[in-house]
Enzyme design. Sequence first.
Site, PDB file in Angstrom:
ATOM      1  N   ASN A   7      28.524  38.868  38.961  1.00 53.72           N
ATOM      2  CA  ASN A   7      29.909  39.525  39.500  1.00 53.72           C
ATOM      3  C   ASN A   7      29.889  40.925  38.765  1.00 53.72           C
ATOM      4  O   ASN A   7      29.514  41.096  37.685  1.00 53.72           O
ATOM      5  CB  ASN A   7      31.091  38.761  38.892  1.00 53.72           C
ATOM      6  CG  ASN A   7      32.521  39.398  39.309  1.00 53.72           C
ATOM      7  OD1 ASN A   7      32.740  40.813  39.105  1.00 53.72           O
ATOM      8  ND2 ASN A   7      33.575  38.745  39.530  1.00 53.72           N
ATOM      9  N   ARG A  18      35.009  56.625  32.987  1.00 52.16           N
ATOM     10  CA  ARG A  18      34.537  58.017  32.864  1.00 52.16           C
ATOM     11  C   ARG A  18      34.844  58.815  33.946  1.00 52.16           C
ATOM     12  O   ARG A  18      34.930  60.261  34.015  1.00 52.16           O
ATOM     13  CB  ARG A  18      33.227  58.091  32.385  1.00 52.16           C
ATOM     14  CG  ARG A  18      32.696  59.370  31.942  1.00 52.16           C
ATOM     15  CD  ARG A  18      33.235  59.950  30.523  1.00 52.16           C
ATOM     16  NE  ARG A  18      32.899  61.076  30.359  1.00 52.16           N
ATOM     17  CZ  ARG A  18      31.892  61.194  29.378  1.00 52.16           C
ATOM     18  NH1 ARG A  18      31.421  60.165  29.021  1.00 52.16           N
ATOM     19  NH2 ARG A  18      31.540  62.493  29.016  1.00 52.16           N
ATOM     20  N   HIS A  43      35.212  41.385  43.438  1.00 54.38           N
ATOM     21  CA  HIS A  43      36.512  40.939  43.250  1.00 54.38           C
ATOM     22  C   HIS A  43      37.589  42.294  43.173  1.00 54.38           C
ATOM     23  O   HIS A  43      38.187  42.561  42.199  1.00 54.38           O
ATOM     24  CB  HIS A  43      36.946  39.998  42.238  1.00 54.38           C
ATOM     25  CG  HIS A  43      38.340  39.378  42.401  1.00 54.38           C
ATOM     26  ND1 HIS A  43      38.564  38.016  41.673  1.00 54.38           N
ATOM     27  CD2 HIS A  43      39.445  39.708  42.649  1.00 54.38           C
ATOM     28  CE1 HIS A  43      39.714  37.509  41.747  1.00 54.38           C
ATOM     29  NE2 HIS A  43      40.469  38.691  42.316  1.00 54.38           N
ATOM     30  N   GLU A  70      35.780  37.965  46.341  1.00 50.69           N
ATOM     31  CA  GLU A  70      36.801  37.134  45.888  1.00 50.69           C
ATOM     32  C   GLU A  70      38.157  38.198  45.920  1.00 50.69           C
ATOM     33  O   GLU A  70      38.089  39.273  45.977  1.00 50.69           O
ATOM     34  CB  GLU A  70      36.533  36.932  44.425  1.00 50.69           C
ATOM     35  CG  GLU A  70      35.225  35.976  44.245  1.00 50.69           C
ATOM     36  CD  GLU A  70      35.273  35.690  42.516  1.00 50.69           C
ATOM     37  OE1 GLU A  70      34.183  34.730  42.491  1.00 50.69           O
ATOM     38  OE2 GLU A  70      35.879  36.400  41.771  1.00 50.69           O
ATOM     39  N   THR A 100      42.716  39.172  34.923  1.00 43.19           N
ATOM     40  CA  THR A 100      41.863  38.513  35.327  1.00 43.19           C
ATOM     41  C   THR A 100      42.188  37.058  35.861  1.00 43.19           C
ATOM     42  O   THR A 100      43.412  36.570  35.733  1.00 43.19           O
ATOM     43  CB  THR A 100      40.694  38.033  34.279  1.00 43.19           C
ATOM     44  OG1 THR A 100      39.333  37.324  35.046  1.00 43.19           O
ATOM     45  CG2 THR A 100      41.053  36.959  33.080  1.00 43.19           C
ATOM     46  N   HIS A 190      34.316  31.484  35.736  1.00 45.43           N
ATOM     47  CA  HIS A 190      35.066  31.859  34.728  1.00 45.43           C
ATOM     48  C   HIS A 190      34.656  31.533  33.400  1.00 45.43           C
ATOM     49  O   HIS A 190      34.671  30.368  33.087  1.00 45.43           O
ATOM     50  CB  HIS A 190      36.411  31.359  34.863  1.00 45.43           C
ATOM     51  CG  HIS A 190      37.546  32.311  34.337  1.00 45.43           C
ATOM     52  ND1 HIS A 190      37.911  33.447  35.168  1.00 45.43           N
ATOM     53  CD2 HIS A 190      38.022  32.473  33.192  1.00 45.43           C
ATOM     54  CE1 HIS A 190      39.121  34.173  34.420  1.00 45.43           C
ATOM     55  NE2 HIS A 190      39.026  33.520  33.210  1.00 45.43           N
ATOM     56  N   GLY A 213      30.259  37.297  35.537  1.00 43.77           N
ATOM     57  CA  GLY A 213      30.197  38.608  35.244  1.00 43.77           C
ATOM     58  C   GLY A 213      30.368  39.211  33.984  1.00 43.77           C
ATOM     59  O   GLY A 213      29.434  39.876  33.419  1.00 43.77           O
TER      60      GLY A 213
END
Length: 237
Positions: A7, A18, A43, A70, A100, A190, A213
Amino acid sequence: MTKLSVNINKIATLRNARGGDRPNVVQVAKDCERFGAEGITVHPRPDERHIRYRDVYDLKEVVTTEFNIEGNPTPDFLKLVKDVRPAQATLVPDAPDAITSNAGWDTLTHKDFLTDVIGELKELGIRTSIFVDPDVRMIEGASLVGTDRVELYTEAYAKGYPTSPEEAIRSYLVAARRAQDFGIGLNAGHDLDLDNLKYLKDTLPGLLEVSIGHALICDALYFGLENTIQLYLRQLK
């Protein structure tokens, strides 16, 4: 064999902090594949605070492994998925302001909605997965909506693992076996990391894919992206 899908949302978060285009999410996706990743996950959320919808279209042009998108199946999200036609769409019941993902679908309450959405996506040849808690009732509900796979929400497993791996994985093992009973493919994601991933992979029957991720990108700050991906792949193989 369990596939690793990386991810890359956190790469986009860093870029957006930035402005500009550094790091470039398209190049990072290509590098992840070159370093051994077997899939790329994004996602996109409505506020585009990390992955932007434009990123998804750009990534479609370069991702050669499994592309997994996702998100909450809002009209905008579904248009994006139908345009891009990834290998897999993972449906997640996120609130718009969620930091999240923090809960799986109630597959019984939302049976009609999920059935309609999944039917539309499968007509386009898109494999579907739905994000669920490790609850046998939700697996049974998933069997009624036509999904190809479920993705088990593994936050509770990750939290419980340091104290008692056996207890932490108990409900996941029951859910995984029930999914097998119905012929539903199994994904997980997760809070998975280098400490808890191998036990999950070795214990859950038929685990096809993990999407990772946050922990992976954090590890890459210390180990480098290429080495980190190889470390995760070792846990799965």
